[in-house]
Design a protein around this motif. Structure first.
Motif, short mmCIF file in Angstrom:
data_model
loop_
_atom_site.label_atom_id
_atom_site.label_comp_id
_atom_site.label_asym_id
_atom_site.label_seq_id
_atom_site.Cartn_x
_atom_site.Cartn_y
_atom_site.Cartn_z
N ASN A 111 0.81 -1.23 0.00
CA ASN A 111 0.00 0.00 0.00
C ASN A 111 0.84 1.28 0.00
OD1 ASN A 111 -2.29 -1.54 -0.03
ND2 ASN A 111 -2.89 -1.16 2.08
N PRO A 112 1.89 1.38 0.84
CA PRO A 112 2.69 2.61 0.80
C PRO A 112 3.34 2.86 -0.56
CG PRO A 112 3.13 1.39 2.80
CD PRO A 112 2.31 0.49 1.94
N VAL A 113 3.77 1.79 -1.23
CA VAL A 113 4.37 1.95 -2.55
C VAL A 113 3.34 2.50 -3.53
CG1 VAL A 113 5.48 0.75 -4.47
CG2 VAL A 113 6.04 0.11 -2.10
N ILE A 114 2.13 1.94 -3.49
CA ILE A 114 1.04 2.43 -4.34
C ILE A 114 0.77 3.91 -4.04
CG2 ILE A 114 -1.42 2.23 -4.86
CD1 ILE A 114 0.10 -0.07 -6.01
N ALA A 115 0.72 4.25 -2.75
CA ALA A 115 0.42 5.63 -2.34
C ALA A 115 1.49 6.59 -2.83
CB ALA A 115 0.29 5.70 -0.83
N VAL A 116 2.75 6.20 -2.72
CA VAL A 116 3.84 7.06 -3.17
C VAL A 116 3.76 7.27 -4.68
CG1 VAL A 116 6.34 7.21 -3.48
CG2 VAL A 116 5.41 6.55 -1.27
N LEU A 117 3.54 6.19 -5.43
CA LEU A 117 3.46 6.31 -6.88
C LEU A 117 2.29 7.20 -7.30
CD1 LEU A 117 4.22 2.62 -7.96
CD2 LEU A 117 5.72 4.60 -8.16
N LEU A 118 1.13 7.01 -6.66
CA LEU A 118 -0.03 7.85 -6.99
C LEU A 118 0.24 9.31 -6.65
CD1 LEU A 118 -3.02 5.59 -5.84
CD2 LEU A 118 -2.36 6.17 -8.19
N GLY A 119 0.87 9.55 -5.51
CA GLY A 119 1.17 10.92 -5.11
C GLY A 119 2.09 11.61 -6.09
N VAL A 120 3.08 10.89 -6.59
CA VAL A 120 4.04 11.47 -7.54
C VAL A 120 3.41 11.68 -8.90
CG1 VAL A 120 6.19 11.03 -8.79
CG2 VAL A 120 6.06 10.56 -6.33
N VAL A 121 2.71 10.65 -9.39
CA VAL A 121 2.17 10.69 -10.76
C VAL A 121 0.94 11.59 -10.86
CG1 VAL A 121 1.12 9.31 -12.60
CG2 VAL A 121 3.07 8.41 -11.32
N VAL A 122 0.02 11.48 -9.90
CA VAL A 122 -1.25 12.21 -10.00
C VAL A 122 -1.14 13.60 -9.40
CG1 VAL A 122 -3.69 12.20 -9.34
CG2 VAL A 122 -2.56 10.06 -9.95
N ALA A 123 -0.53 13.71 -8.21
CA ALA A 123 -0.53 15.00 -7.50
C ALA A 123 0.79 15.75 -7.60
CB ALA A 123 -0.87 14.77 -6.02
N GLY A 124 1.80 15.17 -8.24
CA GLY A 124 3.07 15.86 -8.39
C GLY A 124 3.83 16.04 -7.09
N GLU A 125 3.64 15.13 -6.14
CA GLU A 125 4.37 15.23 -4.87
C GLU A 125 5.85 14.94 -5.09
OE1 GLU A 125 0.67 13.91 -1.94
OE2 GLU A 125 2.40 12.58 -2.20
N ARG A 126 6.68 15.56 -4.26
CA ARG A 126 8.13 15.41 -4.38
C ARG A 126 8.69 14.90 -3.06
NH1 ARG A 126 6.55 20.16 -5.80
NH2 ARG A 126 7.46 21.14 -3.97
N PHE A 127 9.75 14.11 -3.16
CA PHE A 127 10.37 13.55 -1.98
C PHE A 127 11.88 13.82 -2.03
CE2 PHE A 127 6.51 11.23 -2.65
CZ PHE A 127 6.00 11.03 -1.38
N SER A 128 12.40 14.19 -0.86
CA SER A 128 13.86 14.37 -0.78
C SER A 128 14.53 13.00 -0.71
CB SER A 128 14.21 15.17 0.47
OG SER A 128 13.93 14.42 1.65
#
Length: 311
Positions: free
Chosen positions: A263-280
């Motif tokens: 689930n966390p992997v799915i959430a991270v991918l969706l956040g990056v692809v759909v919402a443009g979230e960025r991670f350091s």
């Protein structure tokens, strides 16, 4: 095995895939809900709606007798409703005003680590691999909290220091509710249990949200928030739980438990692809350490229970 039987064999795995995607998407959906909805009221009405619909389905397919439960069983359902939907999900959606959806999911991945600690505190002798996994997870969580949401907020409304700790507090509530339900008397019908959990948790969130001054003005709610709320109320509250219950009844528990690190992997991918979230880089490292720890703990517990499952 005939060709007719093959699709039936695939159904449990399809159900597990549904759990992966739907539960992994909840964090992104929450992000869009709080764009124009008060978090506690939105979450509360979501659970109340899901509880009512699920209860109606139980009545239709299992009959009123499915809700027959002793005082102890109802007490377990009520307690887990307070700890899971109210405490767990309520604090998560509040924290998401300050924490990106992907980072929230990585922090919530700590739930299996909490459960391992609770087991040790109540007398279970943990395996060395379990202890090591918990220690590794503590390092990853500390890194995520110390780095904080800055740089990874990805457009959320704030980046306050209290966001990540609040998510960890939510995870503690979810773990406690899950652990308590596994040790206490529960209703025979799991869907009846989920109905009570959602109704009690949802009602609690609505009461608390109203008490702290939240007000819901439907005309002011953006379409994206309505769509996200409907998705959570219908697909997640009904579809994900039903798929989870089916997968749990047809696959080994250790296999179903893999949702904790998928689930966390799915959430991270969706956040990056759909919402443009960025991670350091440090956030990604911390998240990877947490997921590694969860894999270690689940693998250790699977190994410990292997003889029972094989029997």
């Amino acid at each position: 095995m005939t060709e007719v039987d093959q699709p039936r064999r695939n159904l449990p795995w399809i159900a597990l895939g549904v759990v992966y995607v739907l539960w992994g998407s909840t964090y992104l959906a929450n992000r869009y809900i709080i764009v124009s909805m008060p978090p506690l009221l939105a979450s509360g009405f979501r659970f109340m709606t899901g509880g009512v619909l699920l209860g109606l389905l139980v009545m239709v397919f299992a009959g009123p007798r499915a809700f027959g439960m002793s005082r102890a069983q109802f007490g377990t359902a009520a307690l887990s409703g307070l700890l899971l939907p109210a405490w767990g999900n309520g604090l998560v959606i509040v924290a998401q005003s300050q924490v990106a959806s992907g980072l929230t999911a990585l922090l919530i991945a700590s739930v299996p680590l909490y459960i391992a600690v609770l087991r040790a505190l109540t007398g279970d002798r943990p395996r060395r691999a379990t202890v090591l996994g918990v220690l590794v997870g503590a390092v990853g969580l500390a890194l995520l909290v110390l780095v904080g949401p800055s740089g990874g907020s990805g457009g959320v409304s704030g980046s306050a220091w209290w966001g990540p700790p609040l998510v960890l507090l939510a995870g503690a509530g979810w773990a406690t509710g899950t652990f308590a339900a596994s040790r206490m008397a529960v209703p025979a019908n799991p869907f009846a249990l989920a109905t009570v959990q959602q109704l009690i948790g949802g009602t609690t969130l609505v009461v608390v949200g109203t008490a702290v001054g939240e007000r819901l003005h439907p005309a002011a709610v953006a379409p994206v928030s309505w769509w996200a709320w409907l998705y959570m109320s219908l697909f997640v509250s009904l579809g994900a739980f039903s798929a989870y219950a089916y997968a749990l009844s047809t696959l080994p528990v250790s296999t179903v438990a893999t949702y904790a690190y998928v689930n966390p992997v799915i959430a991270v991918l969706l956040g990056v692809v759909v919402a443009g979230e960025r991670f350091s880089i440090m956030q990604l490292v911390g998240g990877a350490i947490v997921l590694l720890a969860v894999v270690m703990v689940i693998a250790a517990e699977r190994s410990a229970r292997a003889p029972v499952e094989c029997g």
